[in-house]
Design an enzyme around this catalytic site. Structure first.
Site, short mmCIF file in Angstrom:
data_model
loop_
_atom_site.label_atom_id
_atom_site.label_comp_id
_atom_site.label_asym_id
_atom_site.label_seq_id
_atom_site.Cartn_x
_atom_site.Cartn_y
_atom_site.Cartn_z
N ASN A 12 -1.23 -6.03 6.45
CA ASN A 12 -0.15 -6.49 5.57
C ASN A 12 0.47 -5.25 4.93
O ASN A 12 -0.12 -4.65 4.04
CB ASN A 12 -0.71 -7.44 4.50
CG ASN A 12 0.34 -7.84 3.47
OD1 ASN A 12 1.53 -7.55 3.65
ND2 ASN A 12 -0.09 -8.48 2.40
N LYS A 14 2.97 -5.11 3.06
CA LYS A 14 3.60 -5.38 1.76
C LYS A 14 4.99 -4.72 1.74
O LYS A 14 5.64 -4.67 2.78
CB LYS A 14 2.70 -4.91 0.62
CG LYS A 14 1.28 -5.48 0.77
CD LYS A 14 0.41 -5.29 -0.42
CE LYS A 14 -0.97 -5.87 -0.14
NZ LYS A 14 -1.84 -5.92 -1.30
N HIS A 92 0.14 -15.46 -0.56
CA HIS A 92 -0.49 -14.21 -1.01
C HIS A 92 -0.50 -14.19 -2.53
O HIS A 92 0.46 -14.65 -3.17
CB HIS A 92 0.27 -13.00 -0.44
CG HIS A 92 -0.51 -11.73 -0.63
ND1 HIS A 92 -0.57 -11.08 -1.83
CD2 HIS A 92 -1.29 -11.03 0.23
CE1 HIS A 92 -1.36 -10.02 -1.70
NE2 HIS A 92 -1.81 -9.96 -0.45
N GLU A 94 0.15 -11.97 -4.54
CA GLU A 94 1.31 -11.28 -5.14
C GLU A 94 2.51 -12.23 -5.20
O GLU A 94 3.34 -12.13 -6.10
CB GLU A 94 1.61 -10.00 -4.35
CG GLU A 94 0.56 -8.93 -4.66
CD GLU A 94 0.24 -7.96 -3.53
OE1 GLU A 94 1.04 -7.83 -2.60
OE2 GLU A 94 -0.86 -7.35 -3.59
N GLU A 164 -8.82 -13.66 -0.46
CA GLU A 164 -8.43 -12.42 -1.09
C GLU A 164 -8.68 -12.50 -2.59
O GLU A 164 -7.79 -12.95 -3.35
CB GLU A 164 -6.95 -12.14 -0.83
CG GLU A 164 -6.64 -11.91 0.64
CD GLU A 164 -5.53 -10.87 0.82
OE1 GLU A 164 -5.68 -10.03 1.71
OE2 GLU A 164 -4.55 -10.89 0.07
N GLY A 170 -6.17 -3.94 -3.77
CA GLY A 170 -5.58 -2.66 -4.17
C GLY A 170 -6.33 -1.96 -5.30
O GLY A 170 -5.81 -1.02 -5.89
N SER A 209 -9.30 -4.45 -0.55
CA SER A 209 -9.90 -3.12 -0.46
C SER A 209 -10.82 -2.95 0.75
O SER A 209 -11.86 -2.29 0.66
CB SER A 209 -10.64 -2.77 -1.76
OG SER A 209 -9.72 -2.73 -2.84
P1 13P Z 1 -5.66 -3.93 -0.06
O1 13P Z 1 -6.35 -3.83 1.28
O2 13P Z 1 -4.71 -2.82 -0.31
O3 13P Z 1 -6.65 -4.15 -1.17
O4 13P Z 1 -4.75 -5.24 -0.01
C1 13P Z 1 -5.30 -6.43 0.39
C2 13P Z 1 -4.21 -7.40 0.60
O5 13P Z 1 -3.58 -7.85 -0.35
C3 13P Z 1 -3.87 -7.75 1.97
O6 13P Z 1 -3.01 -8.85 2.00
#
Ligand code: 13P
Length: 246
Positions: A12, A14, A92, A94, A164, A170, A209
């Site tokens: 992803n 983002k 997601h 976010e 997640e 992150g 992560s």
């Molecule tokens: P990270 O791997 O950067 O923690 O992000 C995870 C994520 O949100 C994947 O959709």
């Protein structure tokens, strides 16, 4: 006999990427001879068509809950399919946090994706305070129950799920393999209350992560069927190593 679930690694990106990253990543994946059927890269919508030539499955990161109409800025599932997407992330954290997406909107987005022939990667997960107060399993199951209510269990079977935990995204704070396994198993048991076959076949990815050095241990858990990778999906070498771990 138990169904063998095929592991999947989804990147992803983002809000990251560029023409040069598209080129670099597709050529690195091809050179590494990573099996294209086990990898999906979810890129910002403008890069879908460009990544398509890589031979790898590509996905979008969001989709409109509407078919068409006066919804400025939205992109429909049909449009994503026409741009070559085969997958789309829905729900997601976010999107849930910054765009206030509700469980029922997430469910509607998954329904739109399925109608257009896309596979939704349905994300669920708890915030840190929910982890700390101990209600995380109920919280996650409620997020998924809302999707099953709208889709019905037969359409739900066409989704891939991604656990997640918000506190792990992150942050460098990965869920332990035991925490991930525990949640994945609870979710699978919950799905089995609707259909044992759907539960057995459902791919449940872990995201939060995941890095080259922790992927193998996470993916070796019996109910963890691969990963949804954020930051590490932007670095070809790391992403390839994660794909190999699956
Ligand atoms: P990270 O791997 O950067 O923690 O992000 C995870 C994520 O949100 C994947 O959709």
């Amino acid at each position: 006999m138990a169904i063998q679930r095929k592991p999947l690694v989804a990147g992803n990106w983002k809000l990251n990427g560029s023409d040069s990253l598209v080129e670099e990543m597709s050529s690195a994946l091809q050179k590494a001879e990573i099996s294209s059927s086990d990898v999906v890269i979810c890129v910002p919508a403008p890069y879908l068509a460009k990544f398509q030539s890589s031979g790898f499955d590509i996905g979008a990161q969001d989709v409109s809950e509407h078919d068409a109409g006066a919804y400025t800025g939205e992109v429909s599932a049909e449009m994503l399919a026409e741009c070559g997407a085969k997958w789309v992330i829905v729900g997601h954290s976010e999107r849930r946090t910054y765009h206030a997406e509700s469980d029922s909107q997430v469910a509607q987005k998954a329904a739109m994706a399925i109608k257009a022939g896309l596979t939704p990667i349905v994300c669920f997960g708890e915030e840190e305070e929910i982890r700390d107060n101990g209600t995380y399993t109920d919280h996650c199951i409620a997020q998924l129950a809302a999707v099953i209510d709208v889709l019905g269990i037969e359409n739900f079977a066409q989704c891939v799920l991604a656990y997640e935990p918000v506190w792990a995204i992150g942050t460098g704070k990965t869920a332990s393999p035991e925490q991930a396994q525990d949640m994945h198993k609870s979710v699978r048991d919950f799905i089995a209350t609707h259909s044992a076959d759907v539960a057995e076949g459902m791919r449940i990815l872990y995201g939060g992560s995941v890095k080259a050095d922790n992927a193998s241990e996470l993916f070796s858990q019996p109910d963890v069927d691969g990963g949804l990778i954020g930051g590490a999906s932007l670095k070809a070498e790391d992403f390839i190593q994660i794909c190999r771990s699956a």
